[in-house]
Every structure is written in structure tokens, then in C-alpha cells.
Scaffold this motif. Structure first.
Motif, PDB file in Angstrom:
ATOM      1  N   ASN A 191       0.854  -1.186   0.000  1.00 23.74           N
ATOM      2  CA  ASN A 191       0.000   0.000   0.000  1.00 23.74           C
ATOM      3  C   ASN A 191       0.892   1.239   0.000  1.00 23.74           C
ATOM      4  O   ASN A 191       1.595   1.504   0.974  1.00 23.74           O
ATOM      5  N   GLY A 192       0.862   1.961  -1.103  1.00 26.93           N
ATOM      6  CA  GLY A 192       1.710   3.142  -1.186  1.00 26.93           C
ATOM      7  C   GLY A 192       1.237   4.089  -2.263  1.00 26.93           C
ATOM      8  O   GLY A 192       0.401   3.746  -3.110  1.00 26.93           O
ATOM      9  N   GLY A 193       1.760   5.290  -2.235  1.00 30.91           N
ATOM     10  CA  GLY A 193       1.453   6.278  -3.251  1.00 30.91           C
ATOM     11  C   GLY A 193       2.565   7.292  -3.321  1.00 30.91           C
ATOM     12  O   GLY A 193       3.371   7.427  -2.396  1.00 30.91           O
ATOM     13  N   VAL A 194       2.616   8.004  -4.442  1.00 35.50           N
ATOM     14  CA  VAL A 194       3.598   9.076  -4.594  1.00 35.50           C
ATOM     15  C   VAL A 194       2.945  10.232  -5.348  1.00 35.50           C
ATOM     16  O   VAL A 194       2.189  10.021  -6.298  1.00 35.50           O
ATOM     17  N   LEU A 195       3.206  11.430  -4.889  1.00 35.52           N
ATOM     18  CA  LEU A 195       2.744  12.648  -5.543  1.00 35.52           C
ATOM     19  C   LEU A 195       3.951  13.307  -6.192  1.00 35.52           C
ATOM     20  O   LEU A 195       4.924  13.666  -5.507  1.00 35.52           O
ATOM     21  N   LEU A 196       3.901  13.447  -7.508  1.00 33.67           N
ATOM     22  CA  LEU A 196       4.972  14.095  -8.265  1.00 33.67           C
ATOM     23  C   LEU A 196       4.526  15.487  -8.668  1.00 33.67           C
ATOM     24  O   LEU A 196       3.395  15.677  -9.127  1.00 33.67           O
ATOM     25  N   ARG A 197       5.409  16.467  -8.532  1.00 39.95           N
ATOM     26  CA  ARG A 197       5.104  17.834  -8.924  1.00 39.95           C
ATOM     27  C   ARG A 197       6.020  18.254 -10.058  1.00 39.95           C
ATOM     28  O   ARG A 197       7.133  17.740 -10.196  1.00 39.95           O
ATOM     29  N   LYS A 198       5.561  19.223 -10.841  1.00 38.32           N
ATOM     30  CA  LYS A 198       6.346  19.620 -12.008  1.00 38.32           C
ATOM     31  C   LYS A 198       7.655  20.301 -11.637  1.00 38.32           C
ATOM     32  O   LYS A 198       8.563  20.389 -12.472  1.00 38.32           O
ATOM     33  N   ASP A 199       7.783  20.768 -10.373  1.00 40.38           N
ATOM     34  CA  ASP A 199       9.057  21.330  -9.928  1.00 40.38           C
ATOM     35  C   ASP A 199      10.042  20.246  -9.491  1.00 40.38           C
ATOM     36  O   ASP A 199      11.102  20.537  -8.950  1.00 40.38           O
ATOM     37  N   LEU A 200       9.674  18.975  -9.722  1.00 38.93           N
ATOM     38  CA  LEU A 200      10.487  17.785  -9.435  1.00 38.93           C
ATOM     39  C   LEU A 200      10.491  17.375  -7.970  1.00 38.93           C
ATOM     40  O   LEU A 200      11.155  16.407  -7.592  1.00 38.93           O
ATOM     41  N   SER A 201       9.751  18.071  -7.119  1.00 42.16           N
ATOM     42  CA  SER A 201       9.595  17.606  -5.739  1.00 42.16           C
ATOM     43  C   SER A 201       8.578  16.476  -5.719  1.00 42.16           C
ATOM     44  O   SER A 201       7.780  16.307  -6.646  1.00 42.16           O
ATOM     45  N   ALA A 202       8.622  15.683  -4.650  1.00 42.98           N
ATOM     46  CA  ALA A 202       7.714  14.536  -4.554  1.00 42.98           C
ATOM     47  C   ALA A 202       7.496  14.174  -3.096  1.00 42.98           C
ATOM     48  O   ALA A 202       8.348  14.436  -2.238  1.00 42.98           O
ATOM     49  N   THR A 203       6.341  13.568  -2.828  1.00 45.60           N
ATOM     50  CA  THR A 203       5.998  13.093  -1.490  1.00 45.60           C
ATOM     51  C   THR A 203       5.447  11.687  -1.615  1.00 45.60           C
ATOM     52  O   THR A 203       4.700  11.387  -2.562  1.00 45.60           O
ATOM     53  N   VAL A 204       5.815  10.800  -0.672  1.00 44.66           N
ATOM     54  CA  VAL A 204       5.298   9.440  -0.684  1.00 44.66           C
ATOM     55  C   VAL A 204       4.362   9.233   0.506  1.00 44.66           C
ATOM     56  O   VAL A 204       4.370  10.005   1.467  1.00 44.66           O
ATOM     57  N   ALA A 205       3.563   8.186   0.425  1.00 45.34           N
ATOM     58  CA  ALA A 205       2.645   7.857   1.516  1.00 45.34           C
ATOM     59  C   ALA A 205       2.498   6.352   1.629  1.00 45.34           C
ATOM     60  O   ALA A 205       2.568   5.624   0.627  1.00 45.34           O
ATOM     61  N   THR A 206       2.289   5.887   2.856  1.00 44.59           N
ATOM     62  CA  THR A 206       1.953   4.493   3.110  1.00 44.59           C
ATOM     63  C   THR A 206       1.283   4.414   4.468  1.00 44.59           C
ATOM     64  O   THR A 206       1.221   5.403   5.206  1.00 44.59           O
ATOM     65  N   ASP A 207       0.760   3.238   4.805  1.00 45.72           N
ATOM     66  CA  ASP A 207       0.102   3.094   6.102  1.00 45.72           C
ATOM     67  C   ASP A 207       1.100   2.684   7.175  1.00 45.72           C
ATOM     68  O   ASP A 207       2.289   2.444   6.903  1.00 45.72           O
ATOM     69  N   GLY A 208       0.618   2.556   8.380  1.00 48.08           N
ATOM     70  CA  GLY A 208       1.492   2.348   9.527  1.00 48.08           C
ATOM     71  C   GLY A 208       2.297   1.065   9.508  1.00 48.08           C
ATOM     72  O   GLY A 208       3.311   0.953  10.203  1.00 48.08           O
ATOM     73  N   ARG A 209       1.876   0.086   8.729  1.00 48.42           N
ATOM     74  CA  ARG A 209       2.624  -1.172   8.647  1.00 48.42           C
ATOM     75  C   ARG A 209       3.997  -0.986   8.010  1.00 48.42           C
ATOM     76  O   ARG A 209       4.900  -1.792   8.222  1.00 48.42           O
ATOM     77  N   TYR A 210       4.137   0.059   7.213  1.00 45.58           N
ATOM     78  CA  TYR A 210       5.331   0.192   6.377  1.00 45.58           C
ATOM     79  C   TYR A 210       6.149   1.454   6.651  1.00 45.58           C
ATOM     80  O   TYR A 210       6.979   1.837   5.834  1.00 45.58           O
TER      81      TYR A 210
END
Length: 365
Positions: free
Chosen positions: A46-65
Motif C-alpha cells: 500500500n503506497g502512493g507518490v505525488l509528483l510535482r512539475k518542480d520535481l519535488s515529490a511526497t510518498v505515503a503508506t500506512d502504519g505497517r510500512y
């Protein structure tokens, strides 16, 4: 070592950001597991990533990981959340055009994204964007594909040398032995359910291994793959167990020559449909065209079936760094069939064949 991994993933994110910026998007939210892994290295379920055009990024997951994502993705800020895509989307400030992968987003997931974003954030469905970037494998990916192909080849070699493909054994027992050998050599799992199709069952392209007993004279098709560090292998070999019939020798020769023709045609700059045509022409000239019932091949990587495709209606051309299987077959109902498959890395000259198990006719006595 961490620096090399970070550079590889950041380069992939940069390529995807350039692609979506060209589509006038400001950001892209991704939660398809294969793509999250490709863009970040995170392997949790379970995961996700947000990519922005300025090349920054943020990831997400639940507490298990939380520990795992910190280890695998040390260069990005991580958010803890069960609903990764909506949580990441909620961090986007408007006005903004936010893309999401339509092919992997259900109606209810789309509604959750809509509820998460502000009024000045426009959701834009995106199709095939990450897949297009994934078409050309980087050197790290090619090394992984070579490694998993070598593992699978070793497993099949050991199976044959141990005499485990023999008259009197069942298809399902042979499949189990091959899968065990792949796991013993380090595979995380198989890439797909192992096909062992003998006798009349070999006329079924995707026969499921059954309790049928191998008989003398049977054609036996083994289509199998291993999964190692996220990357897949795919190889098919057809054997004759016991005394071969004239029929078996004939269709084996036809498929062998067709497969060789496809391999030779698979070079950078060739239209994908022309690779299919090269195989199909040999089979047509031999009078078996109606028994070649599927396309010639597909790409392979983090997915066992991915672009490009070698089929009669394929569009586009091969390019160096792509992968492609070449797997023509002839299947005659009630009698038997033959398929031979290699996995290639496309080059400017002759392709690199990473499935090295011999494909000349092998008779198991």
C-alpha cells in the motif's frame, strides 16, 4: 549504494514529470503498486507518490510500512495514511491541474480524490504516461532482467538434468518441481502459473498443468517465469519425450524457423508489426497459418506483460533498451502444439537474448 538508487529513481521521476508537464499538468498522483515501485523503490503493498512539475515529490503508506518506506525511500518526505492517493491529493494547493492514472482508478477511488481536493484543483485522467517512460529500460533494470532470466534458465536446466521431465510423471508434478527449483535459487515467486502442457494438451496455448501423465511420444511445452527483486522472466521451451513422431518433428521445425525469423527481425527501428509478420510468414508458407492463434510477443519488466507488443495490428517501432518476447506457436486441436519463446533486449544491432536455454529440438529419452 543508496546514492545510486536515489539517482535512478529521481531520474525516472524527472522523466515522468517532463511527460506530464507536456500535458499541461502541475502534478500527478500515483498509487498503482508497480508504478510506485518504479518511481520510488518502495515495495510495500500500500503506497502512493505525488509528483510535482518542480520535481519535488511526497510518498505515503500506512502504519505497517513506516520503517520500510524510510529505509527504501530516504530521499522523500513520507506521510502516514491508509488511503494514500486521496491523502496525497489533499496536500495539493490550487489552482492546479492534478493528474491521476485512469487505468488504475475505480469510480469510487475517483470519487474519493474528488472529495479530497479543493475547488480550485482540477482532476485530469491520464492514460499510459508512466508506461511510456517505462518502455526504455535503464541499465539497472536490464541487469535485473538478466539476473532473473539466468535464474530461470538454471532451474530448467537442473530439472532436465535431474530427469524430472519423464514418461510416467504428471504435468502438475513437473510444474511443482520447476517452481521449487526457482524458489530454491532465490526467486520470490513465479511470474505466472507455470504451464506444462503434454500430448494433446500442448495444442492449448495456456493450458493449466493437470494430472495428465506424460506418455512416450508426447510434445511437452513448458512456459514458465520467475520473479526476482520485482522483475519477471518469461521463457517457453517444447520438448519431445520418448520417440518423436514425424508430425512432432515437422511442426517443431516450422516453429523453430519462425521464432528465429522473429528474433532476427527484432532490432531498433523495426516496426513492431513487422516482427510479428516475420514469424507469421514462415508459418504461413508451411501451411499452418490458421494454427498460429496469438500475437508474437510482448515487453517484460516489472510486469510480465507490458508494452511494446508484437502483433499484426501493433503500432510504433522498437527502440534500443526495450524488451520483447518472441513466442510463435502452432497448435493443432486433438494432436498437439509447439511454442518456443525467448526474451530479448532490443539493441541497434542484433538483439541480446537473455533466455539462453537451448531451443534446438530436444528429445528426452
Amino acid at each position: 549504494m543508496t546514492m545510486l538508487a536515489d539517482t535512478r529513481y529521481s531520474n525516472r521521476r524527472r522523466a515522468v514529470a517532463a511527460a506530464f508537464a507536456g500535458d499541461r499538468l502541475d502534478a500527478l498522483v500515483v498509487d498503482h503498486g508497480v508504478h510506485v515501485r518504479y518511481l520510488t523503490g518502495f515495495t510495500g503493498s500500500n503506497g502512493g507518490v505525488l509528483l510535482r512539475k518542480d520535481l519535488s515529490a511526497t510518498v505515503a503508506t500506512d502504519g505497517r510500512y513506516t520503517t520500510q518506506i524510510a529505509e527504501q525511500v530516504p530521499d522523500l518526505q513520507a506521510i502516514t495514511a491508509s488511503a494514500c492517493a486521496p491523502t496525497l491529493a489533499a496536500t495539493v494547493e490550487g489552482p492546479c491541474r492534478l493528474g491521476y492514472e485512469a487505468d488504475f482508478t475505480s469510480v469510487s477511488q475517483r470519487n474519493a480524490l474528488e472529495e479530497a481536493v479543493g475547488e480550485d484543483v482540477t482532476l485530469v485522467p491520464v492514460t499510459g504516461l508512466v508506461e511510456k517512460v517505462r518502455l526504455i529500460k535503464d541499465e539497472g533494470e536490464l541487469d535485473e532482467l538478466r539476473a532473473v532470466a539466468a535464474l530461470a534458465t538454471q532451474a530448467l536446466s537442473e530439472l532436465i538434468e535431474a530427469g524430472e521431465l519423464a514418461v510416467g510423471r504428471t504435468e502438475i508434478a513437473i510444474a511443482a518441481d520447476l517452481e521449487y527449483r526457482m524458489r530454491k535459487l532465490g526467486a520470490a515467486s513465479t511470474s505466472f502459473d507455470t504451464i506444462v502442457a503434454s500430448g494433446v494438451n500442448s495444442s492449448k496455448p495456456h493450458h493449466s498443468a493437470s494430472d495428465k501423465v506424460i506418455e512416450s511420444g508426447d510434445l511437452v511445452t513448458i512456459d514458465y517465469g520467475a520473479l526476482l527483486r520485482g522483475y519477471n522472466s518469461d521463457c517457453t521451451r517444447t520438448f519431445i519425450v520418448g520417440e518423436p513422431t514425424d508430425f512432432a518433428r515437422e511442426i517443431y521445425d516450422v516453429v523453430y524457423r519462425a521464432q528465429q525469423a522473429g528474433v532476427e527481425r527484432a532490432v531498433a527501428g523495426t516496426a513492431c508489426k513487422d516482427v510479428d509478420a516475420a514469424c507469421r510468414e514462415v508459418i504461413r508458407e508451411a501451411g499452418y497459418e490458421q494454427y498460429f492463434v496469438h500475437s508474437t510477443g510482448h515487453g517484460i519488466g516489472l510486469d510480465v506483460h507490458e508494452a511494446p507488443a508484437a502483433a499484426a495490428k501493433s503500432t510504433g517501432e522498437l527502440a534500443a533498451g526495450m524488451t520483447l518476447t518472441i513466442e510463435p506457436g502452432v497448435y493443432i486441436p486433438g494432436k498437439g502444439g509447439v511454442r518456443i519463446e525467448d526474451t530479448l533486449i532490443i539493441r541497434d544491432g542484433a538483439a541480446e537474448n537473455i533466455t539462453t536455454y537451448p531451443k534446438e529440438l530436444t528429445v528426452i529419452s
